[in-house]
Design a protein around this motif. Structure first.
Motif, mmCIF file in Angstrom:
data_model
loop_
_atom_site.group_PDB
_atom_site.id
_atom_site.type_symbol
_atom_site.label_atom_id
_atom_site.label_comp_id
_atom_site.label_asym_id
_atom_site.label_seq_id
_atom_site.Cartn_x
_atom_site.Cartn_y
_atom_site.Cartn_z
ATOM 1 N N ASP A 98 -0.638 -19.755 55.984
ATOM 2 C CA ASP A 98 -0.406 -20.502 54.957
ATOM 3 C C ASP A 98 1.202 -20.503 54.551
ATOM 4 O O ASP A 98 1.508 -21.080 53.566
ATOM 5 C CB ASP A 98 -1.053 -20.160 53.616
ATOM 6 N N ASP A 99 1.922 -19.517 55.293
ATOM 7 C CA ASP A 99 3.271 -19.420 55.026
ATOM 8 C C ASP A 99 3.667 -18.795 53.870
ATOM 9 O O ASP A 99 4.663 -19.615 52.967
ATOM 10 C CB ASP A 99 4.158 -20.961 55.493
ATOM 11 N N VAL A 100 2.963 -17.990 53.258
ATOM 12 C CA VAL A 100 3.116 -17.444 51.960
ATOM 13 C C VAL A 100 4.539 -16.642 52.003
ATOM 14 O O VAL A 100 4.560 -15.895 52.866
ATOM 15 C CB VAL A 100 1.951 -16.529 51.297
ATOM 16 N N SER A 101 5.297 -16.538 50.956
ATOM 17 C CA SER A 101 6.539 -15.820 51.065
ATOM 18 C C SER A 101 6.078 -14.389 50.812
ATOM 19 O O SER A 101 5.118 -14.153 49.980
ATOM 20 C CB SER A 101 7.396 -16.328 49.845
ATOM 21 N N SER A 102 6.907 -13.398 51.154
ATOM 22 C CA SER A 102 6.496 -12.088 51.026
ATOM 23 C C SER A 102 6.580 -11.695 49.461
ATOM 24 O O SER A 102 5.577 -10.785 49.014
ATOM 25 C CB SER A 102 7.604 -11.163 51.578
ATOM 26 N N THR A 103 7.128 -12.335 48.666
ATOM 27 C CA THR A 103 7.488 -12.054 47.305
ATOM 28 C C THR A 103 6.411 -12.534 46.465
ATOM 29 O O THR A 103 5.771 -12.216 45.424
ATOM 30 C CB THR A 103 8.557 -12.558 46.435
ATOM 31 N N ASP A 104 5.482 -13.543 47.152
ATOM 32 C CA ASP A 104 4.254 -13.959 46.661
ATOM 33 C C ASP A 104 2.807 -13.318 46.926
ATOM 34 O O ASP A 104 1.662 -13.636 46.712
ATOM 35 C CB ASP A 104 4.091 -15.565 46.786
ATOM 36 N N TYR A 105 3.004 -12.293 48.061
ATOM 37 C CA TYR A 105 1.766 -11.696 48.520
ATOM 38 C C TYR A 105 1.761 -10.364 47.709
ATOM 39 O O TYR A 105 2.627 -9.368 47.882
ATOM 40 C CB TYR A 105 1.921 -11.564 49.946
ATOM 41 N N ASN A 106 0.669 -10.129 47.124
ATOM 42 C CA ASN A 106 0.279 -8.919 46.472
ATOM 43 C C ASN A 106 -0.508 -7.792 47.144
ATOM 44 O O ASN A 106 -1.651 -8.519 47.786
ATOM 45 C CB ASN A 106 -0.105 -9.000 45.057
ATOM 46 N N LEU A 107 -0.414 -6.781 47.277
ATOM 47 C CA LEU A 107 -1.434 -5.531 47.772
ATOM 48 C C LEU A 107 -2.647 -5.809 46.841
ATOM 49 O O LEU A 107 -2.425 -5.992 45.778
ATOM 50 C CB LEU A 107 -0.861 -4.322 48.099
ATOM 51 N N GLY A 108 -3.940 -5.410 47.319
ATOM 52 C CA GLY A 108 -5.193 -5.183 47.029
ATOM 53 C C GLY A 108 -4.887 -3.873 46.045
ATOM 54 O O GLY A 108 -4.363 -2.936 46.399
ATOM 55 N N LEU A 109 -5.755 -3.897 45.100
ATOM 56 C CA LEU A 109 -6.019 -2.472 44.275
ATOM 57 C C LEU A 109 -6.989 -1.790 44.756
ATOM 58 O O LEU A 109 -8.174 -2.011 45.224
ATOM 59 C CB LEU A 109 -6.381 -3.167 42.859
ATOM 60 N N PRO A 110 -6.644 -0.471 44.951
ATOM 61 C CA PRO A 110 -7.664 0.649 45.384
ATOM 62 C C PRO A 110 -8.773 0.711 44.549
ATOM 63 O O PRO A 110 -8.789 0.391 43.421
ATOM 64 C CB PRO A 110 -6.942 2.056 45.598
ATOM 65 N N GLN A 111 -9.903 1.207 45.243
ATOM 66 C CA GLN A 111 -11.295 1.219 44.329
ATOM 67 C C GLN A 111 -10.881 2.601 43.394
ATOM 68 O O GLN A 111 -10.344 3.481 43.961
ATOM 69 C CB GLN A 111 -12.452 1.533 45.048
ATOM 70 N N ASP A 112 -11.256 2.580 42.189
ATOM 71 C CA ASP A 112 -11.251 3.659 41.460
ATOM 72 C C ASP A 112 -11.751 4.775 41.959
ATOM 73 O O ASP A 112 -11.036 6.064 41.607
ATOM 74 C CB ASP A 112 -11.887 3.101 39.922
ATOM 75 N N SER A 113 -12.837 4.830 42.470
ATOM 76 C CA SER A 113 -13.666 6.080 42.983
ATOM 77 C C SER A 113 -12.770 6.644 44.141
ATOM 78 O O SER A 113 -12.707 8.010 44.248
ATOM 79 C CB SER A 113 -14.961 5.784 43.531
ATOM 80 N N LEU A 114 -12.108 5.877 44.780
ATOM 81 C CA LEU A 114 -11.210 6.469 45.875
ATOM 82 C C LEU A 114 -10.005 6.949 45.230
ATOM 83 O O LEU A 114 -9.527 8.056 45.741
ATOM 84 C CB LEU A 114 -10.972 5.111 46.869
ATOM 85 N N VAL A 115 -9.280 6.421 44.292
ATOM 86 C CA VAL A 115 -8.194 6.725 43.656
ATOM 87 C C VAL A 115 -8.643 8.165 42.913
ATOM 88 O O VAL A 115 -7.629 9.072 43.110
ATOM 89 C CB VAL A 115 -7.690 5.910 42.392
ATOM 90 N N SER A 116 -9.827 8.265 42.351
ATOM 91 C CA SER A 116 -9.941 9.598 41.779
ATOM 92 C C SER A 116 -10.253 10.623 42.693
ATOM 93 O O SER A 116 -9.762 11.924 42.450
ATOM 94 C CB SER A 116 -11.384 9.432 40.956
ATOM 95 N N LYS A 117 -10.940 10.240 43.811
ATOM 96 C CA LYS A 117 -11.060 11.076 44.904
ATOM 97 C C LYS A 117 -9.994 11.870 45.285
ATOM 98 O O LYS A 117 -9.784 13.162 45.700
ATOM 99 C CB LYS A 117 -12.042 10.763 46.052
ATOM 100 N N TYR A 118 -8.898 11.024 45.571
ATOM 101 C CA TYR A 118 -7.811 11.649 46.517
ATOM 102 C C TYR A 118 -6.719 11.882 45.463
ATOM 103 O O TYR A 118 -5.930 12.903 46.052
ATOM 104 C CB TYR A 118 -7.342 10.420 47.422
ATOM 105 N N ASP A 119 -7.002 11.637 44.178
ATOM 106 C CA ASP A 119 -5.899 12.148 43.130
ATOM 107 C C ASP A 119 -6.165 13.665 43.045
ATOM 108 O O ASP A 119 -5.280 14.490 42.890
ATOM 109 C CB ASP A 119 -6.170 11.443 41.952
#
Length: 548
Positions: free
Chosen positions: A138-159
């Motif tokens: 879709d020729d999206v600009s890099s500034t308009d593309y956002n990374l997804g958010l990690p799952q809370d369970s994964l964040v807690s596990k690796y934190d």
């Protein structure tokens, strides 16, 4: 006037390298290199082949929010900014262009990055390649593309797992899965990432098992000879027990390494894979060019027996000498050419040493090496093939060592006798062909000996051996004649006393030839006389054959 700025399309990710990385080991190498550059002491690699999951976790410096956004996610950001070449722990940086991270995007459907700097909260994001592909389409600009958010369970596990600091990269949906067995991957990591030569405190674990140099023991056990370049300090070669080893000094002290040879070319293949060990180039402990000999092929047989590691850290300087895919060195780079020139000189020594050492242990060498005649080399090869059937098994080390000594003792005589027998066989049978062609009549005196002495003796021997089949392929009368008798028929020179002739040479040849036929070992003077006499016989037979 209005000012303008660049607007970078996400498609640049593909052009810069997202699709350039094809090897799983290259991708794994980028992740390990990132951990090295982050001053990690430990890298933990978890591989789940069935679930197509790869996890790479380290205890390095990690990143805070600013580092993650403006360094890790900034394509082209170089850790060597402001002329920095080493980490805080004084490790030489592996990363250079800031595009190696694109390799991480090339092997999995979804990548989750979680990282934490000391004293900071965990940060990170998810890159889903299907969503990224759509954004690129879709020729999206890099500034308009956002990374997804990690799952809370994964964040807690690796934190919790990361503890005070570190980074984890979670790969899901690995493309093509993980084809190779864990044992194979472990061996390749031990082979291709020699960071321990720079910093022994840098440890790599695969599925909780520490990767050590012992992973390469199976290769070492098949290694016969080693050439050590510029006194390389490497436990792989210093702790090895090889049949022969030699140190080679190179004028360029920055070049170090070793080149080794195995017993058979098949020993270089890693069992159960298509992977073949070769002579590879390492820079700061990381593989940078596989099979460096392809740049200087010698077309000599020894090449198929060689493997090794060349370490040349001097290639890593202010000039970027590596390809965009990070899987090789730019071929026409001046420093790389200097290295290839040095290796070309070294190979000449190795090729000659290998041939000498192989023949010393009764194995085939380099048939193109002119230090032995073609006849000598073929005799050695035949001897090597024959004695192999007589050696005790390797399990019986005491007997094998003793028999190897006996074989070595008779090797020189055996090679001479085998060659001499071959000369005798060819000479006598060519004379028989010549006599038949010329219709030369066998004198009655010789015929009487054939009928009354030699044929009956041969028949009696057959009966005693309980043999009823024909032994001689050609049972004609000529097959019962030796060189002395054959020379008497073929040579038309009748003055045996005054003129040199085939008859006179044959008479001198006979007693030594008979000794060989009875497998006797000859004295030095007998060998010398046999060689000289045979050269005369050969010349005279060639002269006769020219008249055929």
């Amino acid at each position: 006037m209005k000012q303008y700025n660049f607007n970078i399309s996400l498609s640049i990710l593909n052009h810069l390298g997202r699709n350039l990385y094809r090897s799983f080991m290259t991708v794994l190498g980028e992740a390990i290199s990132n951990s090295w550059d982050a001053d990690a002491n430990n890298v933990y690699i978890t591989i789940d082949r069935d679930s197509k999951i790869l996890i790479v976790r380290d205890d390095g410096d990690g990143m805070d929010e600013n580092d993650f956004q403006n360094k890790f996610l900034k394509i082209g950001y170089s850790k060597r900014k402001d002329n920095k070449t080493h980490t805080i722990l004084n490790r030489p940086f592996i990363g250079r262009k800031g595009i190696g991270k694109l390799a991480l995007l090339s092997c999995a459907q979804k990548i989750t990055v979680l990282t934490k700097a000391k004293g900071m909260s965990i940060v990170g994001g998810v890159i889903d390649n299907s969503g990224l592909d759509k954004a690129i389409k879709d020729d999206v600009s890099s500034t308009d593309y956002n990374l997804g958010l990690p799952q809370d369970s994964l964040v807690s596990k690796y934190d919790e797992r990361l503890g005070a600091k570190g980074t984890v990269i979670f790969f899901e949906g690995l493309k093509d899965g993980i084809r190779n067995r864990i044992e194979y991957i472990t061996k390749l990591v031990a082979l291709y990432f020699r960071f321990s030569l720079k910093d022994p405190s840098f440890n790599i674990y695969i599925n909780e098992k520490l990767v050590t140099i012992k992973e390469l023991d199976s290769i070492k056990e098949k290694t016969q000879f080693v050439w050590i370049l510029n006194a390389l300090d490497d436990p792989y070669v210093s702790d090895g027990v090889f049949k022969k080893s030699k140190e080679i000094n190179i004028a360029n002290s920055q070049i170090k390494g070793f080149i080794a040879s195995v017993e058979t070319p098949s020993d270089l293949k890693i069992k159960g894979t298509e992977e073949k060990i070769s002579i590879d180039l390492y820079v700061n402990g990381r593989l940078r060019e596989k099979d460096i000999l392809r740049h200087i092929p010698t077309a000599r047989i020894v090449e198929s027996y060689l493997y090794g590691q060349i370490h040349y850290d001097d290639l890593d300087d202010e000039t970027d000498r590596f390809t965009s895919s990070r899987e090789g060195v730019v071929p026409d780079d001046p420093k790389f050419k200097i290295l290839l020139g040095e290796l070309e000189k070294i190979l000449k020594t190795i090729i000659n040493d290998w041939d000498i050492w192989r023949t010393e242990i009764n194995q085939d060498g380099d048939y193109e090496n002119p230090r032995l005649t073609k006849k000598q080399r073929k005799s050695k090869e035949l001897f090597n093939a024959v004695v192999e059937d007589f050696k005790p098994s390797k399990d019986n080390s005491k007997s094998r060592k003793k028999v190897d000594g006996w074989i070595k003792d008779i090797s020189e005589d055996a090679e001479f006798n085998l060659s001499s027998y071959g000369e005798c066989f060819v000479s006598e049978n060519l004379l028989r062909k010549y006599i038949k062609e010329k219709n030369i009549v066998v004198p009655q005196s010789v015929q009487n000996r054939i009928d009354n002495e030699w044929k009956p003796k041969a028949e009696t021997a057959k009966q005693n051996a309980n043999i009823n089949f024909e032994i001689r392929e050609d049972p004609s009368d000529l097959s019962y004649l030796d060189m002395d008798s054959l020379a008497g028929l073929a040579d038309d020179e009748t003055d045996k006393i005054k003129k040199a002739s085939l008859r006179r040479d044959a008479a001198e040849y006979k007693p030594i030839r008979d000794a060989i036929a009875h497998t006797s070992r000859l004295t030095f003077i007998a060998k010398s006389r046999l060689n000289i006499t045979y050269e005369n016989i050969k010349a005279r037979i060639v002269n006769l054959l020219n008249k055929a």
